[in-house]
Design an enzyme around this catalytic site. Structure first.
Site, PDB file in Angstrom:
ATOM      1  N   HIS A   1      61.680  24.162  18.991  1.00 21.21           N
ATOM      2  CA  HIS A   1      60.909  25.015  18.718  1.00 21.21           C
ATOM      3  C   HIS A   1      60.655  23.944  17.131  1.00 21.21           C
ATOM      4  O   HIS A   1      60.896  23.048  17.023  1.00 21.21           O
ATOM      5  CB  HIS A   1      61.562  26.803  17.679  1.00 21.21           C
ATOM      6  CG  HIS A   1      62.723  26.287  17.105  1.00 21.21           C
ATOM      7  ND1 HIS A   1      62.613  26.360  15.909  1.00 21.21           N
ATOM      8  CD2 HIS A   1      63.683  26.363  17.434  1.00 21.21           C
ATOM      9  CE1 HIS A   1      64.368  25.989  15.240  1.00 21.21           C
ATOM     10  NE2 HIS A   1      64.539  26.242  16.083  1.00 21.21           N
TER      11      HIS A   1
ATOM     12  N   CYS B   1      69.648  25.041  17.661  1.00 14.08           N
ATOM     13  CA  CYS B   1      68.721  24.170  18.068  1.00 14.08           C
ATOM     14  C   CYS B   1      67.769  22.403  17.809  1.00 14.08           C
ATOM     15  O   CYS B   1      68.911  22.931  16.982  1.00 14.08           O
ATOM     16  CB  CYS B   1      67.286  25.455  17.879  1.00 14.08           C
ATOM     17  SG  CYS B   1      68.114  26.847  18.900  1.00 14.08           S
TER      18      CYS B   1
END
Length: 244
Positions: free
Chosen positions: A176, A192
């Protein structure tokens, strides 16, 4: 008197010559170099987004973490995403032994994802919900956000998110964007993969759902030892000398 009158113009000429020398010396001093205009454009503002994005500050970014095409010999088919966690790179494999390379931020020690997955979902300006593990580890930080955060400029997922799945199940790991551009090249996330906002938009537009994602934790990819075509003999993929 005659000597004095001759000396005055001579002295003046010497002074002028010295000043000219100083001016020439000053003019020849190298000017400080800023980011390459090519990258300034690449990471410039994106006003057409749902939430307009300002320019990304890359003034202090190591140039190797900026998006670029590099040689990448690999047996993995074009379209595969390879995440090289130790070196903080994400590669999108292309034809002809090449790849697009992006700088990334990765998880802190013990929080990294490893192995293979696929993109099970793609989202534009996604909503963010911290995982139960994140809330348990840092209740003061994430507890008030347990209900989630709406899309927007302060949302930690940024403008795009790619959700990693294994065997049809959400791994809770994502690729992301980020509100913290300084974290690219660092190991600071809760697991992440972070990218510059312009980079995650670029990658999002290039890969479909179902794309294979390979995450390497221990060994660098083969390209780490392969120099680009124009690099000097005995150089790495970044053009630096190899150490043996």
């Amino acid at each position: 008197m005659c000597v004095s009158r001759l000396a005055q113009p001579l002295t003046l000429l010497l002074v002028l010559a010295a000043l000219a020398g100083c001016a020439t010396s000053t003019a020849q001093q190298p000017r400080p170099r800023g980011p390459d205009p090519y990258y300034m454009t690449m990471y410039g503002p994106i006003p057409e987004e749902m939430f307009p994005l300002p320019a990304t500050d890359i003034s202090k970014v190591d140039p190797r973490f900026l998006r670029q095409q590099v040689p990448y010999p690999t047996h993995k088919p074009p379209g595969t995403i390879v995440i090289d966690t130790p070196n903080k790179y994400l590669y999108l494999v292309q034809d002809g032994g090449m790849a697009l390379r992006y700088g990334i931020g990765v998880g802190k020690a013990g929080l990294e994802f490893a192995g293979e997955a696929h993109i099970g979902r793609k989202a534009v300006w996604p909503r963010w919900i911290p995982t139960s593990d994140m809330v348990a580890r840092e209740p003061e930080r994430y507890g008030p956000l347990a209900g989630g955060m709406d899309p927007g400029p302060t949302n930690p997922l940024g403008p795009r998110a790619l959700y990693l799945y294994q065997d049809g199940r959400d791994t809770l790991f994502r690729i992301h964007g980020t509100t913290e551009a300084w974290s690219i090249g660092q190991a600071v996330s809760s697991g992440c993969i972070r990218m510059f906002n312009p980079d995650i938009i670029d990658l999002y537009n290039r890969v479909p759902e179902g794309t294979r994602v390979v995450v390497i934790q221990a060994e660098p990819p083969i390209s780490a030892a392969m120099p680009p075509a124009d690099a000097p003999i005995g150089a790495t993929a970044d053009g630096a000398p190899l150490s043996f």
